[in-house]
Motif scaffolding. Structure first.
Motif, PDB file in Angstrom:
ATOM      1  N   UNK A 133       0.854  -1.039   0.060  1.00  0.00           N
ATOM      2  CA  UNK A 133       0.160   0.218  -0.066  1.00  0.00           C
ATOM      3  C   UNK A 133       0.883   1.278  -0.011  1.00  0.00           C
ATOM      4  N   UNK A 134       1.973   1.131   0.818  1.00  0.00           N
ATOM      5  CA  UNK A 134       3.052   2.410   0.675  1.00  0.00           C
ATOM      6  C   UNK A 134       3.359   2.746  -0.688  1.00  0.00           C
ATOM      7  N   UNK A 135       3.702   1.759  -1.512  1.00  0.00           N
ATOM      8  CA  UNK A 135       4.157   2.063  -2.921  1.00  0.00           C
ATOM      9  C   UNK A 135       3.245   2.515  -3.580  1.00  0.00           C
ATOM     10  N   UNK A 136       2.026   1.845  -3.734  1.00  0.00           N
ATOM     11  CA  UNK A 136       0.838   2.279  -4.407  1.00  0.00           C
ATOM     12  C   UNK A 136       0.503   3.783  -4.013  1.00  0.00           C
ATOM     13  N   UNK A 137       0.492   4.223  -2.776  1.00  0.00           N
ATOM     14  CA  UNK A 137       0.014   5.486  -2.498  1.00  0.00           C
ATOM     15  C   UNK A 137       1.016   6.328  -3.006  1.00  0.00           C
ATOM     16  N   UNK A 138       2.427   6.084  -2.963  1.00  0.00           N
ATOM     17  CA  UNK A 138       3.248   7.030  -3.315  1.00  0.00           C
ATOM     18  C   UNK A 138       3.268   7.159  -4.957  1.00  0.00           C
ATOM     19  N   UNK A 139       2.765   6.131  -5.617  1.00  0.00           N
ATOM     20  CA  UNK A 139       2.538   6.335  -6.991  1.00  0.00           C
ATOM     21  C   UNK A 139       1.409   7.225  -7.453  1.00  0.00           C
ATOM     22  N   UNK A 140       0.190   7.179  -6.718  1.00  0.00           N
ATOM     23  CA  UNK A 140      -0.806   8.104  -6.903  1.00  0.00           C
ATOM     24  C   UNK A 140      -0.377   9.416  -6.495  1.00  0.00           C
ATOM     25  N   UNK A 141      -0.117   9.664  -5.499  1.00  0.00           N
ATOM     26  CA  UNK A 141       0.406  11.161  -5.035  1.00  0.00           C
ATOM     27  C   UNK A 141       1.474  11.824  -6.059  1.00  0.00           C
ATOM     28  N   UNK A 142       2.363  10.841  -6.496  1.00  0.00           N
ATOM     29  CA  UNK A 142       3.468  11.386  -7.323  1.00  0.00           C
ATOM     30  C   UNK A 142       2.728  11.903  -8.868  1.00  0.00           C
ATOM     31  N   UNK A 143       1.746  11.138  -9.243  1.00  0.00           N
ATOM     32  CA  UNK A 143       1.129  11.216 -10.571  1.00  0.00           C
ATOM     33  C   UNK A 143       0.376  12.453 -10.324  1.00  0.00           C
ATOM     34  N   UNK A 144      -0.286  12.700  -9.238  1.00  0.00           N
ATOM     35  CA  UNK A 144      -1.162  14.040  -9.177  1.00  0.00           C
ATOM     36  C   UNK A 144      -0.208  15.248  -9.061  1.00  0.00           C
TER      37      UNK A 144
END
Length: 652
Positions: free
Chosen positions: A639-650
């Motif tokens: 979940x940490x990796x996935x949320x980091x990807x989402x935040x970086x995209x935005x």
């Protein structure tokens, strides 16, 4: 035919008050509505029930269409005063019952139980379909529930029913999680009283089997769009046939715009027409001095009843032929987006109606009553530009071969030098098509609000390349996903400023760190799929061969990777079990292939498949590796990796 067709406006409340039962005849096909269509209908009902400033529903009634029926003896249900056999409309009425059953599953004592049960049997019965009748009785609480065995799971008369009920239950759980029991009661009451349909009761003595067969092969009846066309054309006196030709080329959503133009404006020298010539309408190129060939009119009930079954006259090959192309929106809905774009160009406010083609003529009512000829023509020219950009940059459902599955694809106009080729090239899966799939599958299916700013900006800046168009859509998508405004308000504002009032991404990250279980918004699972796809080249754990056939598709079942009832009794804390890190969005079919298996068995089944069900799931099993412990450490890492990807995209 001397007897008259009797028409009645009905609702669930009507069926209960009048003691009406419904039966499905043996010649009907199985229930086939996919889960996303059920969810879309329920979503529209939820939105229609929302209170306005006076506390009344924003839509006094929600109309689900017209059904055809005949009165038959009530032997199947002695408690019924009248029994209608459904000739046409069984899919909608069965869906209505499934929605009611979903309410009953979530809320003991729901008033909707009076809809699903009449006397001591289901109100809706299926002739000679004992397995369906047994399942409905079980869901209605009239019989003891038994788990589906493998034979039941593959039964064509049960599989879509079960999937539809699960989808409806999951959506209602999310409604209760966000709005509480009050929201659930509001929607249930609206479903019971305000969802309506017209029941056309056929006269006695009609050959119902023949009528049913004819209805499934006969011509198109008068649509709202036909009524709007007549009203718009009444405002135009000069060059009317040319504008009728524009309308005709735009309204055929089952083919590409330039092909429609070739049929309608047959005298054009197409060896001199390039892409730039289609950006807007030109009288020099596209004009008519006589009416274009029109569509056949619909048939009356008298004509239908006297026709021979068309299947006797049409060859087997022709019967099996299906359209290769299908639009993601109806022509009525495209007209509403075009009208919003037109109004914005005129400096006017947004339309006052919800974007839904059921509101089409109400939306245009004031305009067609007061528009000058110049205004009516200007709208038609706007429609031309909207339709061209729609076909150029928006995905269509495409079936490339007779046996191919329909997929959402973009296509290229394939210009030869400056000249447009007669044929299009269908493109492989791209970032742009995947992001459009996310918006199409997770947004308000009856509105597709993203199309207004997307098409409007494409018309304003027609020379953009694919990467610029992708950047535009990413900006629209990001802002629509974070805004506190309604999707309708935000989409219209994006036409002007390019920005909408948005929450910071950190607020959504905080939401995704909570444990909402099946109540999580489906959008965030699909958006993550897009981000993983977009960044796929930077991940060593994704296999290129399995990526080649991967597409973002309709999924409506939030499932636990570590099961809630794991086969060996393994458990997790609620925070982990129902958190984003242990959840994945799947289709009902994909979910059934995993069931309550232990995580290590699910991983083996996932790896044995030729293509990815989910890129998020691929990462979860990558984190699991070759071990068998799917616990706090693994879930937190994922979940940490996935949320980091989402935040970086935005934040890009």
């Amino acid at each position: 035919m001397n007897a008259q067709v009797q028409s009645h406006v009905q609702s669930a409340a009507t069926l209960c008050v009048q003691g009406i039962s419904l039966t499905i005849p043996c010649y009907q096909r199985p229930y086939v509505w996919p889960g996303d269509a059920v969810e879309e209908l329920l979503e529209q009902i939820i939105q229609a029930s929302e209170p306005d400033a006076d506390g009344q529903p924003v839509q006094a009634h929600y109309f689900i269409g017209t059904v055809l029926s005949s009165v038959v003896p009530s032997s199947a249900n002695p408690a019924a005063s009248t029994t209608y056999e459904l000739i046409d409309g069984q899919q909608r009425m069965t869906t209505l019952m499934i929605l009611a059953l979903a309410f009953c599953a979530l809320k003991t004592g729901s008033p909707l139980r009076s809809l699903v049960v009449l006397g001591n049997v289901p109100r809706l019965t299926f002739n000679i379909r004992d397995e369906v009748q047994a399942r409905l009785s079980t869901w209605a609480g009239l019989a003891e529930e038994k788990p589906l065995d493998k034979e039941d799971a593959a039964n064509p008369y049960l599989v879509h029913l079960s999937a539809a009920r699960k989808v409806a239950c999951d959506r209602l759980k999310r409604l209760r999680a966000t709005g509480g029991e009050q929201a659930l009661e509001r929607v249930g009451d609206y479903l019971f009283n305000q969802v309506t349909w017209v029941n056309n009761v056929m006269p006695a003595g009609m050959d119902l089997n023949k009528l049913f067969a004819t209805l499934n092969t006969s011509g198109v009846q008068l649509e709202q769009t036909d009524i709007l066309k007549a009203r718009l054309m009444s405002r135009i006196k000069h060059h009317r046939t040319t504008y009728e030709g524009i309308w005709q080329a735009c309204e055929d959503m089952g083919n590409y715009f330039e092909r429609n133009l070739r049929d309608v404006f047959a005298g054009v020298s197409w060896n001199m027409v390039g892409i730039n010539d289609l950006l807007s309408h030109s009288f020099d190129l596209f004009s008519l001095d006589r009416p274009a060939a029109g569509h056949a009119l619909g048939r009356s009930i008298d004509q239908i009843s006297s026709m021979r079954i068309q299947g006797e006259q049409v060859g087997e090959t022709e019967n099996k032929d299906e359209a290769r192309y299908q639009s993601i929106v109806s022509f009525g809905l495209l007209l509403m987006h075009a009208y919003r774009i037109y109004r914005h160009a005129q400096g006017a406010k947004d339309i006052g109606f919800r974007v839904n083609d059921g509101n089409l003529n109400a939306c245009f009512s004031s305009f067609v009553e007061t528009a000058s000829a110049a205004q009516a023509k200007a709208f038609m020219e706007c429609l031309w530009s909207v339709r061209f950009q729609f076909d150029r940059w928006v995905v269509k459902w495409v079936r490339l071969g007779e046996d191919d599955e329909r997929t959402l694809r973009l296509s290229s106009l394939s210009p030869r030098k400056r000249i447009i080729s007669e044929w299009r090239t269908h493109l492989e899966t791209s970032d742009l098509s995947q992001l459009q799939s996310v918006r199409y599958l997770t947004g308000e299916r009856s509105a597709q609000y993203w199309l207004t700013p997307f098409l409007g900006k494409l018309i304003e800046t027609p020379g953009m390349g694919e990467q610029q168009v992708l950047k535009l859509l990413e900006s629209i998508d990001n802002q629509l996903s974070l805004t506190e405004m309604t999707q309708k308000e935000a989409s219209y504002q994006l036409l002007s400023s390019g920005t909408a009032e948005s929450l910071p991404i950190k607020d959504k990250i905080a939401y995704l760190k909570e444990h909402h279980g099946t109540s999580f918004e489906h959008y965030w699972f699909q958006k993550l799929e897009y981000i993983l796809w977009r960044e796929r080249r930077s991940f060593g754990w994704l296999h290129s061969a399995r990526l080649q056939s991967y597409r973002i598709t309709s999924k409506n079942s939030v499932e636990h990777v570590h099961p809630q009832n794991e086969e060996f009794g393994s458990t997790l804390s609620d925070h982990l079990l129902h958190g984003f890190g242990n959840l994945v969005l799947l289709s009902p079919g994909e979910n059934s292939s995993y069931s309550n298996l232990a995580v290590i068995k699910k991983q083996a089944a996932f790896r044995a498949k030729p293509k990815y069900d989910s890129l998020k799931l691929a990462h979860m099993f990558h984190v699991l590796g070759n071990g068998d412990d799917w616990g706090r450490t693994q879930i937190d890492n994922h979940v940490d990796e996935m949320l980091a990807l989402i935040e970086a995209h935005y934040r890009r």
